[in-house]
Design a protein around this motif. Structure first.
Motif, PDB file in Angstrom:
ATOM      1  N   CYS A  16       0.828  -1.207   0.000  1.00  0.00           N
ATOM      2  CA  CYS A  16       0.000   0.000   0.000  1.00  0.00           C
ATOM      3  C   CYS A  16       0.865   1.261   0.000  1.00  0.00           C
ATOM      4  O   CYS A  16       1.848   1.363   0.725  1.00  0.00           O
ATOM      5  CB  CYS A  16      -0.907  -0.008   1.228  1.00  0.00           C
ATOM      6  N   CYS A  22      -9.294   3.811  -1.764  1.00  0.00           N
ATOM      7  CA  CYS A  22     -10.189   2.770  -1.261  1.00  0.00           C
ATOM      8  C   CYS A  22     -11.144   3.299  -0.196  1.00  0.00           C
ATOM      9  O   CYS A  22     -12.283   2.844  -0.093  1.00  0.00           O
ATOM     10  CB  CYS A  22      -9.384   1.609  -0.692  1.00  0.00           C
ATOM     11  N   CYS A  26     -15.199   2.786  -0.666  1.00  0.00           N
ATOM     12  CA  CYS A  26     -15.865   1.813   0.210  1.00  0.00           C
ATOM     13  C   CYS A  26     -17.304   2.241   0.486  1.00  0.00           C
ATOM     14  O   CYS A  26     -17.553   3.179   1.243  1.00  0.00           O
ATOM     15  CB  CYS A  26     -15.091   1.673   1.517  1.00  0.00           C
ATOM     16  N   CYS A  58     -13.125  -1.604  -3.279  1.00  0.00           N
ATOM     17  CA  CYS A  58     -11.745  -1.296  -2.880  1.00  0.00           C
ATOM     18  C   CYS A  58     -10.741  -1.961  -3.816  1.00  0.00           C
ATOM     19  O   CYS A  58      -9.777  -1.337  -4.252  1.00  0.00           O
ATOM     20  CB  CYS A  58     -11.495  -1.709  -1.431  1.00  0.00           C
ATOM     21  N   ALA A  59     -10.991  -3.220  -4.133  1.00  0.00           N
ATOM     22  CA  ALA A  59     -10.082  -3.961  -5.007  1.00  0.00           C
ATOM     23  C   ALA A  59     -10.097  -3.408  -6.431  1.00  0.00           C
ATOM     24  O   ALA A  59      -9.060  -3.380  -7.099  1.00  0.00           O
ATOM     25  CB  ALA A  59     -10.455  -5.440  -5.017  1.00  0.00           C
ATOM     26  N   CYS A  62      -8.081   0.130  -6.385  1.00  0.00           N
ATOM     27  CA  CYS A  62      -6.704   0.156  -5.866  1.00  0.00           C
ATOM     28  C   CYS A  62      -5.659   0.001  -6.983  1.00  0.00           C
ATOM     29  O   CYS A  62      -5.614  -1.027  -7.650  1.00  0.00           O
ATOM     30  CB  CYS A  62      -6.515  -0.950  -4.839  1.00  0.00           C
ATOM     31  N   PHE A  67      -5.733  -5.584  -2.197  1.00  0.00           N
ATOM     32  CA  PHE A  67      -6.899  -6.230  -1.596  1.00  0.00           C
ATOM     33  C   PHE A  67      -7.240  -7.574  -2.218  1.00  0.00           C
ATOM     34  O   PHE A  67      -7.233  -7.724  -3.424  1.00  0.00           O
ATOM     35  CB  PHE A  67      -8.141  -5.341  -1.744  1.00  0.00           C
TER      36      PHE A  67
END
Length: 83
Positions: A16, A22, A26, A58-59, A62, A67
């Motif tokens: 990260c 993210c 979310c 989030c995935a 990113c 994630f």
């Protein structure tokens, strides 16, 4: 009120870079940046609070692919959620 988790995340905190994309993505608002803990590169990173819906937002946003999203077979109450 207890939050129900329908999924969970595995977060590779060492990859990260702390961009916080993210956090805004979310939908249930269950990701929060650490306030003091940093990874080996010196960046703050997200942590998961109870209530994940496993929506994958989030995935998908990113840029560093930190994630892995997992959906539970049965929803869990906050006090049952796995770390």
């Amino acid at each position: 009120m207890s939050r129900v988790s329908r999924g969970t995340l595995v977060i590779d905190v060492e990859r990260c870079k702390g961009c916080e994309l993210c956090i805004d993505a979310c939908k249930p608002g269950v990701l929060a940046m650490t306030r003091e803990r940093r990874n080996a590169m010196g960046y703050l990173y997200p942590e998961l609070e109870p209530g994940c819906t496993a929506c994958h937002a989030c995935a998908l946003i990113c840029p560093d692919f930190v994630f892995q999203v997992w959906r539970y077979d049965e929803p869990l109450a906050a006090d049952e959620a796995l770390p």
